[in-house]
Motif scaffolding. Structure first.
Motif, short mmCIF file in Angstrom:
data_model
loop_
_atom_site.label_atom_id
_atom_site.label_comp_id
_atom_site.label_asym_id
_atom_site.label_seq_id
_atom_site.Cartn_x
_atom_site.Cartn_y
_atom_site.Cartn_z
N PRO A 114 0.82 -1.21 0.00
CA PRO A 114 0.00 0.00 0.00
C PRO A 114 0.86 1.26 0.00
CG PRO A 114 0.06 -0.96 2.20
CD PRO A 114 0.78 -1.91 1.30
N LYS A 115 0.32 2.33 -0.54
CA LYS A 115 0.99 3.62 -0.48
C LYS A 115 0.95 4.10 0.97
CE LYS A 115 0.93 8.33 -2.30
NZ LYS A 115 0.21 9.32 -3.13
N VAL A 116 2.10 4.41 1.53
CA VAL A 116 2.17 4.78 2.95
C VAL A 116 1.95 6.28 3.12
CG1 VAL A 116 3.63 4.77 5.02
CG2 VAL A 116 3.74 2.87 3.41
N SER A 117 1.16 6.64 4.11
CA SER A 117 0.83 8.03 4.38
C SER A 117 2.06 8.82 4.84
CB SER A 117 -0.23 8.10 5.48
OG SER A 117 0.27 7.50 6.68
N LYS A 147 1.80 5.07 8.38
CA LYS A 147 3.02 5.07 9.17
C LYS A 147 2.61 5.09 10.64
CE LYS A 147 6.01 7.94 7.61
NZ LYS A 147 6.64 9.26 7.33
N VAL A 148 3.28 4.27 11.46
CA VAL A 148 2.92 4.15 12.87
C VAL A 148 4.15 4.37 13.75
CG1 VAL A 148 2.04 2.59 14.67
CG2 VAL A 148 1.00 2.57 12.39
N GLU A 149 3.98 5.18 14.80
CA GLU A 149 5.01 5.36 15.82
C GLU A 149 4.52 4.68 17.10
OE1 GLU A 149 8.01 6.70 15.78
OE2 GLU A 149 8.00 7.53 13.75
N ARG A 150 5.33 3.78 17.64
CA ARG A 150 4.97 3.06 18.86
C ARG A 150 5.65 3.69 20.07
NH1 ARG A 150 4.95 -0.39 14.56
NH2 ARG A 150 3.66 -2.29 14.61
N ILE A 151 4.87 3.98 21.09
CA ILE A 151 5.39 4.57 22.33
C ILE A 151 4.81 3.75 23.48
CG2 ILE A 151 5.51 6.65 23.76
CD1 ILE A 151 4.76 8.05 20.90
N TYR A 152 5.60 2.87 24.04
CA TYR A 152 5.09 1.90 25.00
C TYR A 152 5.63 2.12 26.41
CZ TYR A 152 3.44 -0.78 20.92
OH TYR A 152 2.80 -1.19 19.76
N GLY A 239 -7.27 0.73 15.37
CA GLY A 239 -6.38 0.87 14.22
C GLY A 239 -7.14 1.22 12.95
N TYR A 240 -8.30 0.61 12.78
CA TYR A 240 -9.14 0.86 11.60
C TYR A 240 -9.62 2.32 11.60
CZ TYR A 240 -12.71 -0.21 8.04
OH TYR A 240 -13.48 -0.24 6.89
N SER A 241 -10.17 2.77 12.75
CA SER A 241 -10.69 4.13 12.84
C SER A 241 -9.57 5.16 12.68
CB SER A 241 -11.40 4.35 14.18
OG SER A 241 -12.53 3.52 14.28
N ALA A 242 -8.42 4.89 13.29
CA ALA A 242 -7.29 5.81 13.18
C ALA A 242 -6.84 5.93 11.73
CB ALA A 242 -6.14 5.33 14.06
N SER A 243 -6.86 4.81 11.01
CA SER A 243 -6.50 4.82 9.59
C SER A 243 -7.44 5.72 8.79
CB SER A 243 -6.51 3.41 9.03
OG SER A 243 -6.19 3.40 7.66
N MET A 244 -8.72 5.61 9.07
CA MET A 244 -9.70 6.44 8.35
C MET A 244 -9.45 7.94 8.62
SD MET A 244 -13.20 4.21 8.86
CE MET A 244 -14.15 5.09 7.62
N ILE A 245 -9.15 8.27 9.88
CA ILE A 245 -8.87 9.67 10.23
C ILE A 245 -7.58 10.15 9.56
CG2 ILE A 245 -8.29 11.24 12.13
CD1 ILE A 245 -10.10 9.45 13.93
N ASN A 246 -6.56 9.30 9.60
CA ASN A 246 -5.26 9.68 9.05
C ASN A 246 -5.31 9.87 7.55
OD1 ASN A 246 -2.44 10.21 9.36
ND2 ASN A 246 -1.99 8.15 8.59
N LYS A 247 -6.25 9.18 6.88
CA LYS A 247 -6.34 9.26 5.42
C LYS A 247 -7.25 10.41 4.95
CE LYS A 247 -3.83 5.60 4.39
NZ LYS A 247 -4.37 4.42 3.72
N LEU A 248 -7.90 11.10 5.88
CA LEU A 248 -8.80 12.17 5.47
C LEU A 248 -8.03 13.28 4.75
CD1 LEU A 248 -11.09 12.58 8.62
CD2 LEU A 248 -11.74 11.68 6.38
#
Length: 248
Positions: A114-117, A147-152, A239-248
């Motif tokens: 996939p094309k990465v945001s 693209k995801v940044e993990r902060i644990y 993750g699904y909802s965040a993807s939708m927001i990030n792609k807006l």
């Protein structure tokens, strides 16, 4: 099948690269494919932008295997959540490209890249015990081209750890905050950043946590604005909802 696939199919029929009979057969299966025990939604990507994801919980190994076998006839990436190692072993017998993440309990087959945001999603975990839910969210988002940044392990019991990562969190377009126990981290983050937050309560905690209910209620009652809450342990939904927001 997505909109591009439909256009390509129509052109191929028009230019006689595909017979009319084969074209009709392809369109017959466009809405869904009935496997008897499951109806695979072939139309979903056209409607909502993402193909159907397999929830493996409650399904037999054989059912998961047959669903994935059919989905492999399409060109979409395949994501199966809450999958067991036994399910993965069966899938690997006919698909060597299949990947399995033990922590996230996800089977993934990437048939295309996939094309990465440019913008990214931050996944923030209160504790190490919450990482399995975080990874379900992170891998879901990555599969959909984010693209995801993990902060644990930046929970409120050692809040200075959170402040050390605030620049990364503030740079995200949307933030997923995952926490068990009393679920306080979502409210704290919500009071510090100007981005939408998706809060995920987890079932991590002692008795009065009630398997995540305490964290769920805390997040629903958050005094910080901009906090939206998904179900207990629902990393996929976040993750699904965040993807939708990030792609807006």
């Amino acid at each position: 099948m997505n909109e591009k696939d439909i256009k390509e199919l129509l052109v191929n029929i028009k230019e006689n690269r595909i017979s009319l009979e084969d074209g009709v057969k392809a369109f017959k299966e466009l809405p869904f494919k009935d496997l008897g025990f499951a109806k695979i939604d072939n139309h979903r990507e056209i409607r909502v932008g993402y193909p159907e994801v397999i929830y493996c919980g409650g399904k037999t190994v054989e059912q998961v295997k047959e669903i994935i076998k059919f989905m492999m006839t399409k060109e979409n990436n395949i994501l199966a959540t809450r999958a067991t190692e036994e399910m993965f072993d069966e899938v690997r017998d006919f698909c060597k490209e299949a990947e399995y993440d033990k922590e996230a309990k996800i089977i993934r087959i990437m048939k295309n890249t996939p094309k990465v945001s440019d913008s990214y999603i931050a996944v923030v975990a209160a504790g190490t015990s919450d990482i399995s839910v975080c990874e379900e969210a992170a891998i879901t988002a990555e599969t959909f081209g984010n693209k995801v940044e993990r902060i644990y392990d930046v929970g409120v019991a050692g809040i200075h750890r959170l402040f050390d990562k605030l620049d990364i969190i503030r740079g995200a377009k949307v933030v997923i905050v995952v926490a068990g126990m009393e679920g306080a981290l979502a409210s704290v983050v919500g009071g510090l950043i100007d981005k939408p937050i998706i809060a995920v309560p987890t079932s991590v905690g002692y008795g009065a946590n009630f398997n995540g209910l305490a964290a769920l209620l805390s997040m629903l009652n958050s005094c910080a604005s901009g906090v939206t809450v998904v179900n207990i342990d629902n990393g996929f939904g976040a993750g699904y909802s965040a993807s939708m927001i990030n792609k807006l």
